[in-house]
Design an enzyme around this catalytic site. Structure first.
Site, short mmCIF file in Angstrom:
data_model
loop_
_atom_site.label_atom_id
_atom_site.label_comp_id
_atom_site.label_asym_id
_atom_site.label_seq_id
_atom_site.Cartn_x
_atom_site.Cartn_y
_atom_site.Cartn_z
N SER A 124 -4.80 79.07 151.37
CA SER A 124 -6.07 78.42 151.70
C SER A 124 -6.67 79.05 152.95
O SER A 124 -5.95 79.49 153.85
CB SER A 124 -5.80 76.94 151.95
OG SER A 124 -6.92 76.35 152.57
N TYR A 150 -0.73 69.90 156.17
CA TYR A 150 -1.03 70.61 154.92
C TYR A 150 -1.31 72.08 155.20
O TYR A 150 -0.75 72.98 154.57
CB TYR A 150 -2.24 69.97 154.22
CG TYR A 150 -2.85 70.87 153.16
CD1 TYR A 150 -2.19 71.07 151.95
CD2 TYR A 150 -4.05 71.55 153.39
CE1 TYR A 150 -2.72 71.93 151.00
CE2 TYR A 150 -4.59 72.40 152.45
CZ TYR A 150 -3.92 72.58 151.25
OH TYR A 150 -4.44 73.44 150.31
N LYS A 154 0.81 75.91 154.26
CA LYS A 154 0.27 77.15 153.67
C LYS A 154 0.61 78.34 154.56
O LYS A 154 1.04 79.39 154.07
CB LYS A 154 -1.24 77.04 153.47
CG LYS A 154 -1.66 76.00 152.44
CD LYS A 154 -1.15 76.34 151.05
CE LYS A 154 -1.57 75.30 150.02
NZ LYS A 154 -0.91 75.50 148.72
P1 NAD Z 1 -4.12 69.61 142.18
O1 NAD Z 1 -3.49 68.51 142.94
O2 NAD Z 1 -5.15 69.28 141.17
O3 NAD Z 1 -2.99 70.52 141.49
C1 NAD Z 1 -1.68 70.61 142.00
C2 NAD Z 1 -0.73 70.30 140.87
O4 NAD Z 1 0.62 70.40 141.35
C3 NAD Z 1 -0.91 68.88 140.32
O5 NAD Z 1 -1.01 68.94 138.91
C4 NAD Z 1 0.37 68.17 140.75
O6 NAD Z 1 0.75 67.15 139.83
C5 NAD Z 1 1.36 69.32 140.81
N1 NAD Z 1 2.51 69.08 141.70
C6 NAD Z 1 2.49 68.57 142.96
N2 NAD Z 1 3.74 68.50 143.44
C7 NAD Z 1 4.57 68.99 142.48
C8 NAD Z 1 5.98 69.17 142.39
N3 NAD Z 1 6.79 68.81 143.39
N4 NAD Z 1 6.50 69.68 141.24
C9 NAD Z 1 5.67 70.03 140.21
N5 NAD Z 1 4.33 69.87 140.25
C10 NAD Z 1 3.79 69.37 141.37
O7 NAD Z 1 -4.72 70.62 143.27
P2 NAD Z 1 -5.65 71.90 143.06
O8 NAD Z 1 -6.94 71.63 143.74
O9 NAD Z 1 -5.63 72.35 141.67
O10 NAD Z 1 -4.87 72.94 143.98
C11 NAD Z 1 -3.93 73.87 143.46
C12 NAD Z 1 -3.33 74.64 144.61
O11 NAD Z 1 -4.38 75.29 145.34
C13 NAD Z 1 -2.59 73.77 145.62
O12 NAD Z 1 -1.46 74.48 146.10
C14 NAD Z 1 -3.60 73.61 146.74
O13 NAD Z 1 -2.99 73.38 147.98
C15 NAD Z 1 -4.30 74.96 146.71
N6 NAD Z 1 -5.65 74.92 147.29
C16 NAD Z 1 -6.56 74.03 146.82
C17 NAD Z 1 -7.83 73.96 147.39
C18 NAD Z 1 -8.83 72.95 146.91
O14 NAD Z 1 -9.79 72.68 147.64
N7 NAD Z 1 -8.71 72.37 145.73
C19 NAD Z 1 -8.17 74.84 148.44
C20 NAD Z 1 -7.22 75.75 148.88
C21 NAD Z 1 -5.96 75.79 148.30
#
Ligand code: NAD
Ligand code: UDP
Length: 337
Positions: A124, A150, A154
């Site tokens: 991120s 958080y 990362k």
């Molecule tokens: P999201 O919460 O929709 O997806 C994350 C998925 O991981 C979910 O389906 C959740 O059920 C699963 N999960 C969580 N813990 C778990 C575990 N212990 N075992 C198995 N599955 C697990 O989030 P997203 O927005 O799709 O983000 C995906 C990735 O991108 C994440 O790592 C997030 O930190 C990163 N990210 C997201 C954003 C954003 O703004 N959405 C920005 C930067 C980085």
């Protein structure tokens, strides 16, 4: 390729599953559904006419992770799984460190044991902390002035990946630093389904538009930006998904790091206006105090990804708003309905 998506039922994972499948790759998903539902994967199957193997497991638990992943065959992993709510991470730091870091360590151990050498990691722009200059390129300092657990997970996982690759040189890892993902697949069948009150701007506006929230609270209007509200680099989730395909297909060997952003900043009020255009009416808002830990402006320099991955954004903020509205209006209660 057979590509394993950890957290593939989530917001970005489900869109990436769709794009990878349409590109002819085979997709497997492992998720514990802590922040998602298997319904998203079912809808990706409907949209693509393909079947996706879906395995339920908590990757932070080493036994569950091993039991789930050892029998599977895959050539590459895109690691989305993790917890992502900034405010919650301040209240439950141990849970955030444990989930995000343990799941990555477990995954790396299993990949090494199986001889799977290709990894793409969801990092991120938050690792850049307080911006020293704009737009931010990948050489910008990281891990300085990060304001929440958080963001620290990362920064720490990036370092873990670099250290593991030194000890295991066959590992080819791509660290993708996302800016602000927004929007949905244009079908309106898959999209972002936040639990509870949305933390992020666009899902909050979408819920105001659909009548679930009274008005948008604009967090501060005294920043040094064009209209005083915070500026971010919003990237359509379909462009972001395509960035993962490019990373899997084009990245060099070793560890490489890329910003995935548009290179263009938009203020909170500009996002609100764009969403109003998609909905066709004005939406209520109120200016309130700035949110703790927020910076005035974050904008990506995506030149490295443009050049080395042959990837660039194709979609506009207006399209992201139209697609987010198509999803929100057809699924006012997300996948839970
Ligand atoms: P999201 O919460 O929709 O997806 C994350 C998925 O991981 C979910 O389906 C959740 O059920 C699963 N999960 C969580 N813990 C778990 C575990 N212990 N075992 C198995 N599955 C697990 O989030 P997203 O927005 O799709 O983000 C995906 C990735 O991108 C994440 O790592 C997030 O930190 C990163 N990210 C997201 C954003 C954003 O703004 N959405 C920005 C930067 C980085
Ligand atoms: N924001 C806002 N009201 C909200 C949510 C967010 O004014 O209800 C602002 C926030 O201060 C920031 C921008 O919108 O300037 C993007 O915030 P978001 O939480 O979506 O992403 P991030 O803070 O991670 O960049």
């Amino acid at each position: 390729m057979r590509v394993l998506l950890t957290g593939g039922a989530g917001y970005i994972g489900s869109h990436t599953a769709l794009v990878l499948t349409e590109r002819g790759h085979e997709v497997l998903v492992v998720d514990n559904f802590s922040n998602s539902s298997p319904e998203s994967v079912r809808r990706v199957e409907q949209l693509t006419n393909a079947s996706i193997e879906l395995i339920e497991a908590d990757l932070a638990d080493p036994e569950q992770a091993k039991r789930a992943l050892e029998p599977l065959e895959f050539d590459a992993v895109v690691h989305f799984a993790g917890l992502k709510a900034v405010g919650e991470s301040t209240e439950q730091p141990a849970r955030y460190y444990r989930t995000n870091i343990d799941s990555t360590l477990n995954l790396l151990d299993i990949m090494r044991a199986k001889g799977v050498t290709k990894l793409v990691f969801s990092s991120s722009a938050t690792v850049y902390g307080d911006p020293q200059y704009l737009p931010q390129d990948e050489l910008h300092q990281t891990g300085v002035g990060v304001t929440n657990p958080y963001g620290w997970t990362k920064a720490m996982i990036e370092q873990i990946i670099r250290d593991v690759q030194v000890a295991w040189p066959e590992l080819n890892a791509v660290i993708l630093r996302y800016f602000n993902p927004v929007g949905a697949h244009p079908s309106g069948r898959i999209g972002e389904d936040p639990a509870g009150i949305p933390n992020n701007l666009m899902p909050f506006i979408a819920q105001v538009a659909v009548g679930k929230r009274e008005k948008l609270m604009v967090f501060g209007d005294a920043y040094e930006t064009s209209d005083g509200t915070g500026v971010r680099d919003y990237i359509h989730v379909m462009d972001l998904a395509e960035g993962h395909v490019a990373a899997l297909e084009q990245a060099p060997s070793g560890v490489s790091t890329y910003n995935l952003g548009s290179g263009k900043g938009s203020s909170v009020l500009e996002v609100l206006r764009a969403f109003e255009k998609a909905v066709g009416r004005e939406l209520p808002y109120e200016i309130t105090a700035a949110r703790a830990g927020d910076v005035a402006e974050m904008v990506a320099d995506p030149a490295k990804a443009n050049r080395e991955l042959g990837w660039a954004v194709k979609r506009t903020l207006d399209e992201a708003c139209a697609d987010a509205w198509a999803w929100q209006s057809a699924n006012p209660d997300g996948y839970g309905a």
